[in-house]
Write an enzyme that holds these catalytic residues in place. Structure first.
Site, PDB file in Angstrom:
ATOM      1  N   ARG A 170      -1.192 -11.716  -0.653  1.00  0.00           N
ATOM      2  CA  ARG A 170      -0.148 -12.406   0.145  1.00  0.00           C
ATOM      3  C   ARG A 170       0.384 -13.670  -0.545  1.00  0.00           C
ATOM      4  NH1 ARG A 170      -0.632  -8.161   1.477  1.00  0.00           N
ATOM      5  NH2 ARG A 170      -1.336  -7.324   3.451  1.00  0.00           N
ATOM      6  N   SER A 220       0.306  -9.671  11.602  1.00  0.00           N
ATOM      7  CA  SER A 220      -1.014 -10.318  11.503  1.00  0.00           C
ATOM      8  C   SER A 220      -0.813 -11.810  11.307  1.00  0.00           C
ATOM      9  CB  SER A 220      -1.794  -9.782  10.306  1.00  0.00           C
ATOM     10  OG  SER A 220      -2.040  -8.424  10.491  1.00  0.00           O
ATOM     11  N   GLU A 290      -1.417 -16.348   7.738  1.00  0.00           N
ATOM     12  CA  GLU A 290      -0.536 -15.563   6.854  1.00  0.00           C
ATOM     13  C   GLU A 290       0.914 -15.895   7.223  1.00  0.00           C
ATOM     14  OE1 GLU A 290      -1.468 -11.385   6.431  1.00  0.00           O
ATOM     15  OE2 GLU A 290       0.647 -10.865   6.333  1.00  0.00           O
TER      16      GLU A 290
HETATM   17  P1  FAD Z   1      10.631 -14.157   6.441  1.00  0.00           P
HETATM   18  O1  FAD Z   1       9.759 -14.076   7.652  1.00  0.00           O
HETATM   19  O2  FAD Z   1      12.086 -14.314   6.655  1.00  0.00           O
HETATM   20  O3  FAD Z   1      10.096 -15.307   5.510  1.00  0.00           O
HETATM   21  C1  FAD Z   1       8.731 -15.383   5.136  1.00  0.00           C
HETATM   22  C2  FAD Z   1       8.623 -16.353   3.962  1.00  0.00           C
HETATM   23  O4  FAD Z   1       9.309 -15.786   2.855  1.00  0.00           O
HETATM   24  C3  FAD Z   1       9.308 -17.691   4.252  1.00  0.00           C
HETATM   25  O5  FAD Z   1       8.522 -18.715   3.678  1.00  0.00           O
HETATM   26  C4  FAD Z   1      10.668 -17.564   3.562  1.00  0.00           C
HETATM   27  O6  FAD Z   1      11.146 -18.829   3.141  1.00  0.00           O
HETATM   28  C5  FAD Z   1      10.313 -16.684   2.371  1.00  0.00           C
HETATM   29  N1  FAD Z   1      11.436 -15.856   1.908  1.00  0.00           N
HETATM   30  C6  FAD Z   1      12.055 -14.856   2.575  1.00  0.00           C
HETATM   31  N2  FAD Z   1      13.024 -14.329   1.812  1.00  0.00           N
HETATM   32  C7  FAD Z   1      13.024 -15.015   0.647  1.00  0.00           C
HETATM   33  C8  FAD Z   1      13.793 -14.947  -0.547  1.00  0.00           C
HETATM   34  N3  FAD Z   1      14.784 -14.059  -0.715  1.00  0.00           N
HETATM   35  N4  FAD Z   1      13.518 -15.823  -1.563  1.00  0.00           N
HETATM   36  C9  FAD Z   1      12.518 -16.732  -1.415  1.00  0.00           C
HETATM   37  N5  FAD Z   1      11.776 -16.857  -0.314  1.00  0.00           N
HETATM   38  C10 FAD Z   1      12.006 -15.997   0.707  1.00  0.00           C
HETATM   39  N6  FAD Z   1       3.233  -7.941   6.415  1.00  0.00           N
HETATM   40  C11 FAD Z   1       2.477  -7.250   5.528  1.00  0.00           C
HETATM   41  O7  FAD Z   1       2.246  -7.722   4.402  1.00  0.00           O
HETATM   42  N7  FAD Z   1       1.966  -6.027   5.875  1.00  0.00           N
HETATM   43  C12 FAD Z   1       2.185  -5.449   7.070  1.00  0.00           C
HETATM   44  O8  FAD Z   1       1.724  -4.345   7.316  1.00  0.00           O
HETATM   45  C13 FAD Z   1       2.971  -6.169   8.024  1.00  0.00           C
HETATM   46  N8  FAD Z   1       3.210  -5.644   9.244  1.00  0.00           N
HETATM   47  C14 FAD Z   1       3.968  -6.367  10.136  1.00  0.00           C
HETATM   48  C15 FAD Z   1       4.201  -5.815  11.412  1.00  0.00           C
HETATM   49  C16 FAD Z   1       4.967  -6.506  12.335  1.00  0.00           C
HETATM   50  C17 FAD Z   1       5.190  -5.913  13.700  1.00  0.00           C
HETATM   51  C18 FAD Z   1       5.537  -7.757  11.991  1.00  0.00           C
HETATM   52  C19 FAD Z   1       6.407  -8.499  12.976  1.00  0.00           C
HETATM   53  C20 FAD Z   1       5.315  -8.309  10.733  1.00  0.00           C
HETATM   54  C21 FAD Z   1       4.528  -7.618   9.806  1.00  0.00           C
HETATM   55  N9  FAD Z   1       4.268  -8.143   8.524  1.00  0.00           N
HETATM   56  C22 FAD Z   1       3.497  -7.430   7.629  1.00  0.00           C
HETATM   57  C23 FAD Z   1       4.785  -9.474   8.148  1.00  0.00           C
HETATM   58  C24 FAD Z   1       6.159  -9.468   7.450  1.00  0.00           C
HETATM   59  O9  FAD Z   1       6.923  -8.322   7.800  1.00  0.00           O
HETATM   60  C25 FAD Z   1       6.009  -9.565   5.933  1.00  0.00           C
HETATM   61  O10 FAD Z   1       5.318 -10.746   5.551  1.00  0.00           O
HETATM   62  C26 FAD Z   1       7.384  -9.583   5.227  1.00  0.00           C
HETATM   63  O11 FAD Z   1       7.192  -9.458   3.850  1.00  0.00           O
HETATM   64  C27 FAD Z   1       8.189 -10.853   5.513  1.00  0.00           C
HETATM   65  O12 FAD Z   1       9.510 -10.659   5.071  1.00  0.00           O
HETATM   66  P2  FAD Z   1      10.727 -11.393   5.808  1.00  0.00           P
HETATM   67  O13 FAD Z   1      11.959 -11.031   5.089  1.00  0.00           O
HETATM   68  O14 FAD Z   1      10.690 -11.107   7.255  1.00  0.00           O
HETATM   69  O15 FAD Z   1      10.334 -12.884   5.511  1.00  0.00           O
END
Ligand code: FAD
Length: 299
Positions: A170, A220, A290
């Site tokens: 992560r 999570s 996380e």
């Molecule tokens: P955001 O929530 O928008 O941002 C998260 C972080 O990333 C922030 O610090 C943001 O500044 C940074 N960020 C986002 N985009 C960029 C970019 N382009 N450049 C630089 N920084 C950036 N995660 C897992 O790893 N495995 C799973 O199985 C999993 N299951 C999930 C299930 C559910 C129901 C939910 C709600 C979430 C789950 N997640 C899981 C968490 C999440 O989906 C992941 O961490 C995902 O990678 C986050 O991406 P995001 O675009 O939503 O990031």
């Protein structure tokens, strides 16, 4: 103001927009300024203007791993979901940062390309997946990523190889540098389309069975401590079902905190604090979140 002058170029920039409209937890305060760049050029213009106006910038993907405090975010917030082109070539797929990793995985599968099956149900963007080294069911972004294109804080465009990103659990280099991910290329291998899709559908069925997908959440909440599982520890500590305001430790999966309808980010943060304190007292383990917590507290 440089930022608002960009409206003349057709960029939409809104003020005091509630971010709870966009977060997966349905909580969070307002963005002082909010824009959705549609391409790299607009992203660069917005970052340049914010620099001239001395505004802090926060980049968000699909907001599925975020708790934004109820006081909101000062400065410019950029949500990248309109930068979402996905291009398939022979044995790779390149996606812009705001494209969903789920769509990228299905686009690859539909072209008979294997390697992103693990991402079939991860609701984040490609940029968020790289930033977080998202993973599930034995797969991780680091295993499939060939390279990532970023915009550095000094305005330079760089292409990092997988090795240069120093992925760990992560974690990615971008969490240290603050570089903005613009696009990512995944190196895949040919497979049978029907088998790839079957595996993805199977993993999504497991998810529906185990996770409280019927409620808003941020997935999570805590990282898995080495040698332990968070959910069972929370259950043993008697905290499953514990509710503060509208935020509740999920009855279905104790590693998730769900919004039962009217939760605030403050409710989430109070519950996280209580869980951390209880787990420390009971097991001597310091849980690390996380989920990323950003923004300022409400007054
Ligand atoms: P955001 O929530 O928008 O941002 C998260 C972080 O990333 C922030 O610090 C943001 O500044 C940074 N960020 C986002 N985009 C960029 C970019 N382009 N450049 C630089 N920084 C950036 N995660 C897992 O790893 N495995 C799973 O199985 C999993 N299951 C999930 C299930 C559910 C129901 C939910 C709600 C979430 C789950 N997640 C899981 C968490 C999440 O989906 C992941 O961490 C995902 O990678 C986050 O991406 P995001 O675009 O939503 O990031």
């Amino acid at each position: 103001m440089e930022l608002l002058n960009l409206k003349r170029n057709g960029l939409e920039i809104n003020q005091q927009v509630p971010l709870s409209k966009y977060t997966f937890t349905k909580t969070g305060g307002p963005a002082e300024y909010l824009a959705f760049p549609r391409n790299q050029s607009e992203l660069e213009q917005l970052l340049q203007a914010a620099k001239l106006d001395e505004l802090p910038v926060t980049v968000i993907g699909n907001a599925s791993n975020l708790i934004i405090r109820d006081g909101g975010i000062d400065g410019l917030v950029l949500i990248l979901t309109k930068m979402n082109q996905i291009t398939i070539s022979k044995q790779s797929v390149t996606a812009e940062a705001g494209g969903r990793i789920i769509d990228t995985a299905f686009a690859a599968a539909n072209h008979g390309l294997s390697g992103l099956e693990f991402a079939a149900g991860i609701p984040g963007s490609v940029g968020g997946a790289v930033y977080m080294n998202a993973g599930a069911y034995g797969g991780e972004t680091s295993q499939a990523l060939l390279s990532a294109k970023v915009l550095t804080l000094t305005g330079e465009i760089k292409e990092y190889s997988n090795e240069e990103i120093h992925f760990t659990y992560r974690h990615s280099l971008m969490q240290t540098t603050g570089d903005v991910v613009i696009a990512a290329t995944f190196k895949l291998h040919p497979g049978k389309k029907s088998a790839i899709l079957a595996q993805m559908n199977y993993l999504n069925a497991l998810r529906r069975y185990k996770q409280p997908l019927e409620y808003p959440s941020c997935g999570s909440v805590f990282k898995r401590p080495v040698g332990h599982f968070v959910g069972p520890m929370i259950i043993q500590a008697g905290l499953q079902g514990k509710q503060i305001g509208g935020a509740q430790v999920s009855q279905k999966h104790a590693g998730f905190i769900v919004n039962k309808g009217d939760a605030t980010a403050t409710d989430y943060l109070k519950l996280i604090k209580l869980i951390k304190k209880t787990i420390k007292q009971k097991f001597g383990i310091d849980l690390q979140t996380e989920v990323r917590v950003i923004g300022k507290p409400s007054n």
